[in-house]
Design a protein around this motif. Structure first.
Motif, PDB file in Angstrom:
ATOM      1  N   PRO C  84      79.860 -19.316 149.125  1.00  0.00           N
ATOM      2  CA  PRO C  84      80.261 -20.173 148.003  1.00  0.00           C
ATOM      3  C   PRO C  84      79.039 -20.825 147.357  1.00  0.00           C
ATOM      4  CG  PRO C  84      80.637 -21.310 150.062  1.00  0.00           C
ATOM      5  CD  PRO C  84      80.123 -19.948 150.418  1.00  0.00           C
ATOM      6  N   GLU C  85      79.223 -21.307 146.157  1.00  0.00           N
ATOM      7  CA  GLU C  85      78.133 -21.974 145.447  1.00  0.00           C
ATOM      8  C   GLU C  85      77.716 -23.241 146.186  1.00  0.00           C
ATOM      9  OE1 GLU C  85      76.526 -21.034 142.860  1.00  0.00           O
ATOM     10  OE2 GLU C  85      75.484 -22.843 142.219  1.00  0.00           O
ATOM     11  N   ARG C  86      78.714 -24.035 146.566  1.00  0.00           N
ATOM     12  CA  ARG C  86      78.438 -25.240 147.341  1.00  0.00           C
ATOM     13  C   ARG C  86      79.673 -25.551 148.175  1.00  0.00           C
ATOM     14  NH1 ARG C  86      81.105 -29.678 145.239  1.00  0.00           N
ATOM     15  NH2 ARG C  86      82.239 -29.133 143.350  1.00  0.00           N
ATOM     16  N   TYR C  87      79.517 -26.449 149.134  1.00  0.00           N
ATOM     17  CA  TYR C  87      80.712 -26.869 149.873  1.00  0.00           C
ATOM     18  C   TYR C  87      80.649 -28.352 150.179  1.00  0.00           C
ATOM     19  CZ  TYR C  87      77.827 -26.514 154.113  1.00  0.00           C
ATOM     20  OH  TYR C  87      76.851 -26.656 155.031  1.00  0.00           O
ATOM     21  N   ASP C  88      81.827 -28.960 150.200  1.00  0.00           N
ATOM     22  CA  ASP C  88      81.953 -30.369 150.556  1.00  0.00           C
ATOM     23  C   ASP C  88      82.488 -30.472 151.979  1.00  0.00           C
ATOM     24  OD1 ASP C  88      81.248 -30.969 148.029  1.00  0.00           O
ATOM     25  OD2 ASP C  88      83.298 -31.339 147.307  1.00  0.00           O
ATOM     26  N   GLY C 116      84.855 -25.072 150.188  1.00  0.00           N
ATOM     27  CA  GLY C 116      83.864 -24.321 149.429  1.00  0.00           C
ATOM     28  C   GLY C 116      84.297 -24.101 147.985  1.00  0.00           C
ATOM     29  N   PHE C 117      83.299 -24.064 147.082  1.00  0.00           N
ATOM     30  CA  PHE C 117      83.573 -23.838 145.659  1.00  0.00           C
ATOM     31  C   PHE C 117      82.737 -22.685 145.156  1.00  0.00           C
ATOM     32  CE2 PHE C 117      84.387 -28.284 146.471  1.00  0.00           C
ATOM     33  CZ  PHE C 117      85.634 -28.468 145.882  1.00  0.00           C
ATOM     34  N   ALA C 118      83.319 -21.863 144.283  1.00  0.00           N
ATOM     35  CA  ALA C 118      82.560 -20.790 143.647  1.00  0.00           C
ATOM     36  C   ALA C 118      81.716 -21.383 142.520  1.00  0.00           C
ATOM     37  CB  ALA C 118      83.515 -19.720 143.121  1.00  0.00           C
ATOM     38  N   VAL C 122      85.566 -23.421 140.917  1.00  0.00           N
ATOM     39  CA  VAL C 122      86.889 -23.087 141.431  1.00  0.00           C
ATOM     40  C   VAL C 122      86.834 -23.129 142.960  1.00  0.00           C
ATOM     41  CG1 VAL C 122      88.672 -21.308 141.557  1.00  0.00           C
ATOM     42  CG2 VAL C 122      87.302 -21.598 139.470  1.00  0.00           C
ATOM     43  N   PRO C 123      87.775 -23.836 143.599  1.00  0.00           N
ATOM     44  CA  PRO C 123      87.739 -23.870 145.064  1.00  0.00           C
ATOM     45  C   PRO C 123      88.008 -22.490 145.651  1.00  0.00           C
ATOM     46  CG  PRO C 123      89.646 -25.052 144.195  1.00  0.00           C
ATOM     47  CD  PRO C 123      88.789 -24.711 143.021  1.00  0.00           C
ATOM     48  N   VAL C 124      87.233 -22.151 146.676  1.00  0.00           N
ATOM     49  CA  VAL C 124      87.363 -20.844 147.322  1.00  0.00           C
ATOM     50  C   VAL C 124      88.304 -20.937 148.512  1.00  0.00           C
ATOM     51  CG1 VAL C 124      86.124 -18.988 148.445  1.00  0.00           C
ATOM     52  CG2 VAL C 124      85.002 -20.311 146.654  1.00  0.00           C
ATOM     53  N   GLY C 125      88.111 -21.962 149.297  1.00  0.00           N
ATOM     54  CA  GLY C 125      88.913 -22.114 150.506  1.00  0.00           C
ATOM     55  C   GLY C 125      88.244 -23.089 151.450  1.00  0.00           C
ATOM     56  N   GLY C 144      87.261 -18.906 157.623  1.00  0.00           N
ATOM     57  CA  GLY C 144      87.545 -19.325 156.264  1.00  0.00           C
ATOM     58  C   GLY C 144      89.024 -19.124 155.976  1.00  0.00           C
ATOM     59  N   TYR C 145      89.633 -20.089 155.275  1.00  0.00           N
ATOM     60  CA  TYR C 145      91.070 -20.035 155.060  1.00  0.00           C
ATOM     61  C   TYR C 145      91.363 -20.471 153.635  1.00  0.00           C
ATOM     62  CZ  TYR C 145      96.036 -21.060 155.776  1.00  0.00           C
ATOM     63  OH  TYR C 145      97.394 -21.094 155.686  1.00  0.00           O
ATOM     64  N   ASP C 146      92.086 -19.639 152.919  1.00  0.00           N
ATOM     65  CA  ASP C 146      92.470 -19.994 151.558  1.00  0.00           C
ATOM     66  C   ASP C 146      93.876 -20.578 151.615  1.00  0.00           C
ATOM     67  OD1 ASP C 146      93.133 -20.185 148.958  1.00  0.00           O
ATOM     68  OD2 ASP C 146      92.419 -18.188 148.373  1.00  0.00           O
ATOM     69  N   ALA C 147      93.966 -21.891 151.449  1.00  0.00           N
ATOM     70  CA  ALA C 147      95.258 -22.554 151.617  1.00  0.00           C
ATOM     71  C   ALA C 147      96.240 -22.127 150.522  1.00  0.00           C
ATOM     72  CB  ALA C 147      95.084 -24.067 151.601  1.00  0.00           C
ATOM     73  N   ALA C 148      95.715 -21.749 149.343  1.00  0.00           N
ATOM     74  CA  ALA C 148      96.610 -21.388 148.230  1.00  0.00           C
ATOM     75  C   ALA C 148      97.362 -20.098 148.541  1.00  0.00           C
ATOM     76  CB  ALA C 148      95.795 -21.240 146.951  1.00  0.00           C
TER      77      ALA C 148
END
Lengths: 216, 337, 238
Positions: C84-88, C116-118, C122-125, C144-148
């Motif tokens: 990802p671009e960055r993560y919080d 993580g964000f692309a 956009v949030p990645v997961g 890694g888990y995509d909650a959506a």
């Protein structure tokens, strides 16, 4: 022990009174972390560092350490250097530090180190104490690398990470697992005592005045 | 030295007609039908594995053992028994190594025949299992292409097996443990299942072992005690939860239980010498086998069960020591609780 | 200490003469008597010096140790979220996820996930760590888990002591670790024959226990985190 020359102090611990192979001291790290040459070397270097520093300091301070608290003081000194070694290794080689795990911290209770303080460094001048520590530390390192060498070559087909038998080598998994430590130590002791007996039988029988001891 | 030539030795002072080599070669003879059956099921590769294991046992016995030690037949038994516990497609160098390890670390380091604590064949097997877990748990299907099996047998020393063209199958115990399916008892009895060389035909092993028991070359109490313990425990558990625990017949005839009970547990050196001891020894093995098979991480537990009980034999002998003839029957002081 | 020389001055800590040992007591070692304050001061001074040295070494080594830990974490998160671009970092406080640390709470005691964000924001997961006892010791992993979509993005074992050559394939065998991306928990282990269903994972032959442990660790972690993740996503959408 009195009346030894400086040379004897240095040489003694390396082979004839090797801490692991002859005195059977410090077996816990010798069995636990020697699953590769790199780990063995790291453990050997850390122990060498702790042993030399502690011996010098104990020899330097021996007149100021009251007899009643000498053991606690030795442990304090040893533990300090062990922590230094622990943190340094974690900063320099995190992967090796992770592989050695708690065994770096457990150098504190390596009876070989405390034994050298009590038996030698606390009674002799600084220079001699350093020589003795260097000899014993080297002997320990040699024994560890002997163990680690056998275990890594058989257990992974490599030596210091360099492949020896090629890619299709079938590793002897047991050798890098804990039982392999006991097995390797047993094989080395068997081989060395067989060799010693053969040499003694050849003629001038060298009296084996090995100190019998035990402990982790 | 000018001593009188007086022979002072411990009892027994009377020799019988049955010598150690007689017994040993009889055991070897009784193993031959089982060897033949393994060749019938798995082809020439069975013979190759058995030969390699036996050679591995004989070489160190000849090099480091007493003079003439290979001739007493005990190393041949070790090699054959080890070979019978190995999977047919095993590389020959591993079989050889296992035999050598068993003899050196299972027998010679203790001082040779009669001094060893553990059954040498099982020790060699345990070493191989720990060293090469993948190769030792690869079970080819019986009756498959002999040439393919032989080619894995002939893997170069120290090199790993190429398992690509071997058709493997899980053993009945593995099927039970990991997939919950049971194999039919007749298949177990006649040996048409996957498994190591000698654990396939339970019936044949029982007949061969029975011959030895009749000739008093093995103590019948040990296998009977093992079978009885396993049968009772398995039946009890099967009644409690028939879904989860297999019945007694499956437990008795699957895996290496019959071979282990008949030939490994009854090794004269590593089993108790008293009758009561033999019963205790067998019961201990039976309990351990059931415990390891049903609740342990491994599919088969006969090997570890026997090795563990081997370690207890000195203590079993001690607490079951018969009283000296003519003395008052009291419990010896050290054996009181 | 009580076995110290009986004769001489009665320093604090030694028993008064005449209470325990009579005159006929066995001879004791001829040691110069050391007052207790010297013993304490020796140990105290030694301890203080040792402490000073350790603080000094700690200051020297800590940056490198911290940097390495963060690097390892970053690598793991990058891998399981597909770079990802960055993560919080989101902390679990009172059952809800929050990017801010509450006052006076030690950061290390909180459970957390990494969001993580692309590149386009956009949030990645989420990257979630999980652990569970395996065949030998506890297996620690991160996935890694995509909650959506409810699908996994990847899995990496952080720490395991499984049998070399068998169980450690959960870490080293790409054929096993590569199956997780796109799967939909709860996962089910199957033997031989890659699963066609989105929740089937091919277990490793001979290492069933280690493989199943990984699946169960992920299933449990998803079940554990799901409510908090959903709540966070809802709040975020608002």
């Amino acid at each position: 022990m009195r009346g030894t020359t400086a040379q004897q102090d240095l040489i003694r611990g390396i082979w004839r009174e090797n801490p692991v192979l002859v005195q059977m001291l410090g077996l816990c790290p010798a069995l636990a972390v020697t699953n590769s040459v790199e780990n063995s070397l790291a453990m050997g270097i850390a122990t060498f560092f702790v042993l030399c520093c502690s011996s010098v300091l104990v020899a330097a301070l021996k007149r100021f350490i009251p007899h009643e608290v000498r053991i606690s003081t030795y442990i304090l000194i040893i533990a300090t250097f062990v922590t230094v070694a622990d943190m340094t290794l974690e900063a320099v080689r995190p992967d090796v530090h992770k592989a050695l795990g708690a065994f770096i911290a457990l150098i504190v209770v390596n009876c070989m180190i405390l034994g050298r303080q009590e038996a030698f460094a606390s009674k002799r001048p600084i220079g001699r104490a350093l020589l003795d520590a260097a000899g014993t530390g080297t002997g320990f390192m040699i024994a560890l690398v002997m163990m680690g060498g056998v275990r890594e070559v058989l257990g992974a087909g490599t030596f210091l990470g360099v492949s020896i038998f090629g890619p299709s080598y079938e590793p002897w998994v047991v050798m890098i697992l804990p039982p392999g430590g006991f097995l390797t130590l047993g094989i080395w002791l068997l081989g060395l005592s067989w060799w010693q007996k053969r040499r003694a039988g050849d003629g001038d029988a060298a009296p084996t005045d090995a100190i019998q001891g035990g402990g982790a | 030295m000018n001593l009188p030539r007086l022979i002072v030795s411990a009892s027994p002072h009377l020799g019988g007609p049955v010598s150690t080599p007689t017994i040993m070669w009889n055991v070897v003879g009784s193993l031959l039908p089982i060897v033949a059956a393994s060749v019938w099921f798995f082809g020439p590769s069975a013979l190759a594995v058995l030969a390699a294991a036996t050679a591995g046992a004989l070489v160190p016995e000849r090099l480091f053992g007493r003079r003439g030690a290979p001739g007493d037949g005990s190393a041949v038994i070790t090699g054959l028994l080890l070979g019978l516990t190995l999977p047919p497609g095993l590389p020959l160098w591993m079989a050889f190594l296992g035999g050598a390890f068993g003899i050196v670390f299972g027998k010679l380091v203790f001082g040779g025949l009669g001094q060893n604590v553990f059954n040498p064949a099982l020790l060699g097997r345990a070493f191989l299992q720990a060293a090469f877990p993948v190769a030792l748990t690869t079970w080819p299907v019986p009756g498959q292409d002999a040439a393919a099996l032989l080619s894995t047998n002939l893997t170069a020393p120290l090199m790993s097996v190429d398992l690509a063209d071997t058709i493997t199958s899980a053993t009945p115990l593995g099927l039970m443990k990991f997939e919950g399916t049971l194999t039919d008892v007749p298949a177990l009895l006649f040996g048409t299942t996957g498994g190591c060389l000698g654990e396939t035909s339970a019936l044949l092993i029982l007949i061969c072992g029975g011959y030895l028991a009749l000739r008093r070359f093995l103590d019948w109490r040990i296998p009977v005690s093992i079978f009885a313990t396993v049968a009772v425990l398995a039946t009890a558990l099967h009644l409690v939860d028939g879904e989860r625990y297999p019945g007694a017949l499956f437990m008795l005839f699957s895996g290496g239980l019959v071979l282990g009970a008949m030939y490994m547990a009854t090794d004269m050196v590593t089993s108790p010498s008293t009758r009561r001891g033999a019963w205790i020894f067998g019961a201990g093995i039976g309990v351990l086998v059931v415990v390891i098979r049903l609740w342990g991480g491994l599919a088969e537990g006969v090997m570890y069960a026997i090795l563990l009980m081997n370690a207890l034999v000195p203590f079993i002998d001690r607490i079951t020591r018969p009283r000296v003839f003519g003395t008052v029957p009291t419990v010896p002081a050290e054996a009181r609780p | 200490m009580s076995g110290a020389p009986p004769s001489g001055t009665s320093a604090p800590g030694t028993p008064p003469p005449g209470t325990g040992a009579p005159a006929a007591a066995p001879p004791v070692l001829e040691e110069p008597h050391v007052p207790a304050w010297r013993l304490f001061s020796t140990l105290g001074a030694g301890g203080a010096l040792a402490g000073l040295l350790l603080v000094f070494v700690f200051q020297l080594t800590q940056p490198a140790i911290q940097a390495h830990k963060e690097l390892m974490l970053q690598q793991a998160v990058n891998e399981v979220l597909g770079a990802p671009e960055r993560y919080d970092t989101l902390y679990l406080v009172d059952g809800a996820l929050t990017p801010e640390l509450p006052d006076g709470v030690d950061e290390r005691t909180l459970d957390r996930v990494y969001h993580g964000f692309a590149a386009d924001g956009v949030p990645v997961g989420f990257a979630i760590s999980a652990s569970r006892p395996g065949f030998q010791d506890v297996i620690r992993l991160i996935f890694g888990y995509d909650a959506a979509t409810g699908r996994l993005l990847g899995m990496r074992v952080l720490e395991s002591k499984e049998t070399p050559g068998l169980g450690d394939k959960i870490e080293k065998d790409a054929a096993f670790t590569g199956q997780f991306a796109g799967c939909e928990p709860p996962l089910v282990g199957v033997k031989g024959g890659a699963g066609s269903a989105p929740n089937e994972i091919d277990t490793i032959t001979g290492a069933t226990i280690s493989s199943v442990t990984v699946l169960r660790a992920i299933n449990d972690a998803v079940a554990h985190w799901r409510p908090a993740l959903d709540a966070y996503a809802r709040e975020h959408a608002r």
